[in-house]
Design an enzyme around this catalytic site. Structure first.
Site, mmCIF file in Angstrom:
data_model
loop_
_atom_site.group_PDB
_atom_site.id
_atom_site.type_symbol
_atom_site.label_atom_id
_atom_site.label_comp_id
_atom_site.label_asym_id
_atom_site.label_seq_id
_atom_site.Cartn_x
_atom_site.Cartn_y
_atom_site.Cartn_z
ATOM 1 N N ASP A 13 0.881 -1.168 0.000
ATOM 2 C CA ASP A 13 0.000 0.000 0.000
ATOM 3 C C ASP A 13 0.915 1.214 0.000
ATOM 4 O O ASP A 13 1.613 1.474 0.983
ATOM 5 C CB ASP A 13 -0.878 -0.055 1.258
ATOM 6 C CG ASP A 13 -1.716 1.195 1.451
ATOM 7 O OD1 ASP A 13 -1.577 2.151 0.668
ATOM 8 O OD2 ASP A 13 -2.529 1.207 2.406
ATOM 9 N N TYR A 231 3.415 -0.690 14.738
ATOM 10 C CA TYR A 231 2.383 -0.994 13.753
ATOM 11 C C TYR A 231 2.197 0.181 12.802
ATOM 12 O O TYR A 231 1.806 1.257 13.217
ATOM 13 C CB TYR A 231 1.064 -1.299 14.480
ATOM 14 C CG TYR A 231 0.225 -2.321 13.752
ATOM 15 C CD1 TYR A 231 0.181 -2.360 12.369
ATOM 16 C CD2 TYR A 231 -0.513 -3.267 14.448
ATOM 17 C CE1 TYR A 231 -0.566 -3.302 11.702
ATOM 18 C CE2 TYR A 231 -1.274 -4.210 13.795
ATOM 19 C CZ TYR A 231 -1.293 -4.224 12.419
ATOM 20 O OH TYR A 231 -2.043 -5.162 11.773
ATOM 21 N N LYS A 234 -1.810 -2.598 8.251
ATOM 22 C CA LYS A 234 -2.080 -4.028 8.292
ATOM 23 C C LYS A 234 -1.381 -4.725 7.133
ATOM 24 O O LYS A 234 -0.938 -4.089 6.199
ATOM 25 C CB LYS A 234 -3.582 -4.231 8.210
ATOM 26 C CG LYS A 234 -4.263 -3.815 9.493
ATOM 27 C CD LYS A 234 -5.716 -3.563 9.293
ATOM 28 C CE LYS A 234 -5.988 -2.431 8.350
ATOM 29 N NZ LYS A 234 -5.456 -1.147 8.832
HETATM 30 C C1 F6R Z 1 -5.891 1.888 6.555
HETATM 31 C C2 F6R Z 1 -7.160 1.676 7.243
HETATM 32 C C3 F6R Z 1 -7.916 2.798 7.848
HETATM 33 C C4 F6R Z 1 -7.155 3.749 8.738
HETATM 34 C C5 F6R Z 1 -8.093 4.862 9.248
HETATM 35 C C6 F6R Z 1 -7.376 5.943 10.042
HETATM 36 O O1 F6R Z 1 -5.573 0.844 5.700
HETATM 37 O O2 F6R Z 1 -7.598 0.595 7.306
HETATM 38 O O3 F6R Z 1 -9.007 2.243 8.560
HETATM 39 O O4 F6R Z 1 -6.552 3.075 9.789
HETATM 40 O O5 F6R Z 1 -8.726 5.485 8.167
HETATM 41 O O6 F6R Z 1 -6.343 6.449 9.267
HETATM 42 P P1 F6R Z 1 -5.492 7.760 9.667
HETATM 43 O O7 F6R Z 1 -4.945 7.554 11.045
HETATM 44 O O8 F6R Z 1 -4.449 7.793 8.601
HETATM 45 O O9 F6R Z 1 -6.435 8.922 9.614
HETATM 46 MG MG MG Z 2 -4.989 -2.038 2.476
HETATM 47 MG MG MG Z 3 -4.071 1.790 3.703
#
Ligand code: F6R
Ligand code: MG
Ligand code: MG
Length: 380
Positions: A13, A231, A234
């Site tokens: 990603d 982390y 994922k």
């Molecule tokens: C990323 C994902 C999302 C993010 C969420 C918060 O693959 O699954 O659920 O974890 O949108 O993202 P941030 O902290 O970048 O705003």
């Molecule tokens: Mg992804």
């Molecule tokens: Mg992502």
């Protein structure tokens, strides 16, 4: 010895539009260009660039074997260039899975995930490529055990003489970086004792006991949280499965995905949601950054190259795979997945909607506990 072919799927990603939804088409086109150069240079036989949600997946065939520096180098360069485009366009999470500045010869531990298998191409070689978004490698353990161990899923285990011999499972402990090979059906209960703990154990490979077949399946098991020391996203793992002629049939391999099992990794890497089977086109996360998606594309491997629905002799890298979860029969599983996911969401920030404390990608717990330290009193 007949020539061996290697199938490598490397994924990352490296940025998406809008939020964590899907890579920009320019990023995909850039990857295609770099992989096409890899064919021109004689490193790759063939390739296909696709995606699931916000992850770019590079399918490659070649004769270099697993973990080959040149093949991994091509994938690294493709992701680096795609990340550059994402950064220039100010796309979201641009360069997310590029954890190191310089390529060190192997993509493992650098952010991207890889599933690779080397085998002698059979008279006909049907392969399924599974791609998941918003979840972790151990999510494949339930369907893979159903496919390769459960005769109520795969009747072939009972009535096909080669499948009847059973399979060997290479299981990894992703926390301690250890692995063990176990044999089914003799050790089924022991295998499930390990794999039931999806926070620690994952299937890496499955082998046929027929030496003429060899490897049957491989999963990308890099844990981004561990290789980054913290982390940072994922794994969104891939899984490759060879099918038919002594292995589970294509339909036996697909069947378990009709059950929308709960998998970890949805929204902020911190929630359980139900696995939603869909076509690549429908894999954008649309509800609470999910629900977690599972896609499946099929190719024949033919003379070391990918053969889909396109005419033989089409330009290199231009393919039309069979998109197995596109069909209406999967509507039932999709509707159930949405219902189960809504049910989980009703728990809000409570377990079991959220993961256990050690598995949370986001947490304020240590800070809150530290803040309350002086106010905590002994219970009488
Ligand atoms: C990323 C994902 C999302 C993010 C969420 C918060 O693959 O699954 O659920 O974890 O949108 O993202 P941030 O902290 O970048 O705003
Ligand atoms: Mg992804
Ligand atoms: Mg992502």
């Amino acid at each position: 010895m007949p020539d061996k072919i290697t199938v490598s799927v490397i994924k990352a990603d490296v940025g998406s539009v809008v939020g964590h939804s899907r890579p920009h088409p320019k990023m995909m086109a850039q990857c295609e260009e770099i992989l096409r150069d890899g064919v021109r240079a004689g490193t790759l036989n063939d390739f296909y660039v696709t995606r699931v949600g916000d992850d770019i997946n590079l399918y490659m065939t070649h004769h270099k074997g697993e973990n080959h520096r040149d093949v991994h180098g091509i994938a690294w360069e493709a992701f680096r260039q795609a990340a550059k485009i994402a950064k220039d366009m100010k796309l979201y999470a641009a360069g997310q899975d590029i954890l190191k500045d310089a390529f060190s010869g192997n993509i493992r531990g650098m952010g991207p995930g890889a599933a690779e298998m080397e085998f002698v191409e059979r008279g006909s070689e049907p392969i399924l490529f599974f791609m998941a978004d918003k979840t972790e490698p151990s999510s494949y353990s339930l369907p893979l055990t159903r496919i390769f161990m459960d005769p109520f899923t795969t009747t072939g285990l009972v009535i096909d003489p080669r499948a009847h011999e059973g399979f060997r499972f290479e299981i990894v402990d992703v926390i301690d970086s250890k692995k063990v090979v176990m044999s089914s059906p003799e050790e089924i209960y022991d295998i499930l004792t390990l794999l039931g703990d999806t926070t620690r154990y994952s299937i890496k490979r499955i082998f046929s006991k027929d030496a003429g077949i060899g490897v049957a399946s491989v999963v990308s098991t890099e844990k981004l949280n561990i290789c980054a020391g913290k982390y940072v996203g994922k794994d969104d793992p891939v899984c490759v499965v060879r099918c038919q002629s002594g292995l589970p049939a294509v339909g036996e391999v697909l069947q378990p995905f009709m059950f929308p099992q709960l998998v970890a990794g949805w929204m902020r890497g911190s929630h359980y949601g139900a696995w939603f089977p869909c076509s690549v086109d429908k894999s954008d996360p649309t509800f609470f950054d999910g629900p977690p998606r599972i896609c499946c594309l099929g190719f024949q491997i033919s003379h070391g190259k990918l053969q889909g629905l396109e005419d033989p002799g089409s330009p290199v890298g231009v393919h039309t795979p069979v998109d197995f979860f596109a069909g209406d029969e999967w509507n039932e599983a999709r509707a159930k997945a949405v219902r189960a996911s809504i049910y989980m969401r009703r728990h809000g920030p409570f377990m079991p909607a959220i993961l256990g404390p050690e598995e949370m990608e986001y947490t304020t717990r240590p800070a809150v506990i530290a803040k309350l330290k002086m106010r905590m009193e002994d219970v009488e």
